[in-house]
Design a protein around this motif. Structure first.
Motif, PDB file in Angstrom:
ATOM      1  N   SER A  79       0.643  26.259  23.131  1.00 37.92           N
ATOM      2  CA  SER A  79       0.147  27.637  23.118  1.00 37.92           C
ATOM      3  C   SER A  79      -1.106  27.773  22.248  1.00 37.92           C
ATOM      4  O   SER A  79      -2.032  28.501  22.588  1.00 37.92           O
ATOM      5  CB  SER A  79       1.230  28.577  22.589  1.00 37.92           C
ATOM      6  N   HIS A  80      -1.114  27.088  21.099  1.00 39.77           N
ATOM      7  CA  HIS A  80      -2.259  27.178  20.179  1.00 39.77           C
ATOM      8  C   HIS A  80      -3.567  26.799  20.875  1.00 39.77           C
ATOM      9  O   HIS A  80      -4.616  27.387  20.602  1.00 39.77           O
ATOM     10  CB  HIS A  80      -2.009  26.268  18.979  1.00 39.77           C
ATOM     11  N   ASN A  81      -3.501  25.829  21.776  1.00 41.28           N
ATOM     12  CA  ASN A  81      -4.725  25.369  22.435  1.00 41.28           C
ATOM     13  C   ASN A  81      -5.229  26.340  23.502  1.00 41.28           C
ATOM     14  O   ASN A  81      -6.374  26.218  23.949  1.00 41.28           O
ATOM     15  CB  ASN A  81      -4.521  23.965  23.009  1.00 41.28           C
ATOM     16  N   GLY A  84      -8.459  28.222  22.743  1.00 42.31           N
ATOM     17  CA  GLY A  84      -9.739  27.523  22.783  1.00 42.31           C
ATOM     18  C   GLY A  84      -9.788  26.355  21.815  1.00 42.31           C
ATOM     19  O   GLY A  84     -10.739  25.587  21.801  1.00 42.31           O
ATOM     20  N   GLU A  85      -8.744  26.220  20.969  1.00 42.97           N
ATOM     21  CA  GLU A  85      -8.654  25.069  20.064  1.00 42.97           C
ATOM     22  C   GLU A  85      -8.110  23.867  20.822  1.00 42.97           C
ATOM     23  O   GLU A  85      -7.540  24.002  21.913  1.00 42.97           O
ATOM     24  CB  GLU A  85      -7.695  25.416  18.920  1.00 42.97           C
ATOM     25  N   ASP A  86      -8.281  22.699  20.211  1.00 38.67           N
ATOM     26  CA  ASP A  86      -7.736  21.488  20.842  1.00 38.67           C
ATOM     27  C   ASP A  86      -6.859  20.716  19.862  1.00 38.67           C
ATOM     28  O   ASP A  86      -6.549  19.560  20.083  1.00 38.67           O
ATOM     29  CB  ASP A  86      -8.878  20.593  21.334  1.00 38.67           C
ATOM     30  N   ASN A  87      -6.481  21.394  18.738  1.00 40.76           N
ATOM     31  CA  ASN A  87      -5.867  20.617  17.663  1.00 40.76           C
ATOM     32  C   ASN A  87      -4.433  21.040  17.321  1.00 40.76           C
ATOM     33  O   ASN A  87      -3.986  20.799  16.197  1.00 40.76           O
ATOM     34  CB  ASN A  87      -6.745  20.681  16.414  1.00 40.76           C
ATOM     35  N   ALA A  88      -3.716  21.623  18.278  1.00 41.70           N
ATOM     36  CA  ALA A  88      -2.318  21.996  18.002  1.00 41.70           C
ATOM     37  C   ALA A  88      -1.531  20.789  17.497  1.00 41.70           C
ATOM     38  O   ALA A  88      -0.736  20.904  16.554  1.00 41.70           O
ATOM     39  CB  ALA A  88      -1.666  22.562  19.251  1.00 41.70           C
ATOM     40  N   ALA A  90      -2.535  18.369  15.752  1.00 32.34           N
ATOM     41  CA  ALA A  90      -2.899  18.067  14.365  1.00 32.34           C
ATOM     42  C   ALA A  90      -2.155  18.976  13.382  1.00 32.34           C
ATOM     43  O   ALA A  90      -1.730  18.538  12.308  1.00 32.34           O
ATOM     44  CB  ALA A  90      -4.407  18.216  14.173  1.00 32.34           C
ATOM     45  N   HIS A  91      -1.977  20.251  13.749  1.00 32.93           N
ATOM     46  CA  HIS A  91      -1.199  21.158  12.892  1.00 32.93           C
ATOM     47  C   HIS A  91       0.244  20.656  12.759  1.00 32.93           C
ATOM     48  O   HIS A  91       0.827  20.696  11.673  1.00 32.93           O
ATOM     49  CB  HIS A  91      -1.169  22.568  13.490  1.00 32.93           C
ATOM     50  N   LEU A  92       0.808  20.207  13.883  1.00 30.45           N
ATOM     51  CA  LEU A  92       2.199  19.731  13.859  1.00 30.45           C
ATOM     52  C   LEU A  92       2.308  18.429  13.071  1.00 30.45           C
ATOM     53  O   LEU A  92       3.226  18.249  12.262  1.00 30.45           O
ATOM     54  CB  LEU A  92       2.708  19.542  15.294  1.00 30.45           C
TER      55      LEU A  92
HETATM   56 ZN    ZN Z   1      -6.028  24.868  15.197  1.00 36.93          ZN
END
Ligand code: ZN
Length: 138
Positions: A79-81, A84-88, A90-92
């Motif tokens: 959902s985070h992506n 427009g982000e591509d780094n969900a 990385a957060h996890l």
């Molecule tokens: Zn992010």
């Protein structure tokens, strides 16, 4: 009580990379002049980690493979992506590997167990990041 604050600058060559921070933290401890106290080291970013483990390259590769299995890079699967982000991922990965470490200072040295060293785990690299080092004591 004395305190010493430093911001380590990092920009990894790779998107995913583990960097040994032990020497840099020891340098800050030497600058601080503190002999007895506590040393906090934390990533200031929500896509990178600070953790303590063994300085063994095979294990570092195992960590990167393990977090990739748990939270694989997936441009369309999170959902985070959709923002427009591509780094969900990385957060996890950052949450799995942790935000900070605290090490006791005894006799002017980081009081590690036999194989402990401090590492930075980057999961969305190739850009400027900071790590906070805060040392308190006397
Ligand atoms: Zn992010």
């Amino acid at each position: 009580m004395k305190s010493h604050t430093a911001y380590l600058q990092l920009k990894t060559r790779e998107r995913y990379q583990i960097v040994n921070l032990t020497g840099a933290v020891e340098q800050e401890l030497a600058k601080s002049g503190i002999r007895e106290g506590l040393c906090l080291v934390n990533s200031m970013h929500i896509t990178s980690s600070v953790f303590i483990n063994d300085n063994e390259s095979g294990l570092h590769s195992d960590f990167l493979k393990w977090v990739e299995k748990l939270a694989p890079y997936d441009l369309h699967g999170y959902s985070h992506n959709l923002t427009g982000e591509d780094n969900a991922d990385a957060h996890l990965k950052r949450t799995i590997m942790g935000r900070e470490v605290v090490v006791a200072i005894t006799g002017g040295r980081l009081d590690f167990g036999p194989w402990e060293q401090i590492f930075y785990g980057e999961f969305d690299g190739q850009r400027s990041k900071r790590v906070l080092v805060k040392i308190i004591g006397e």
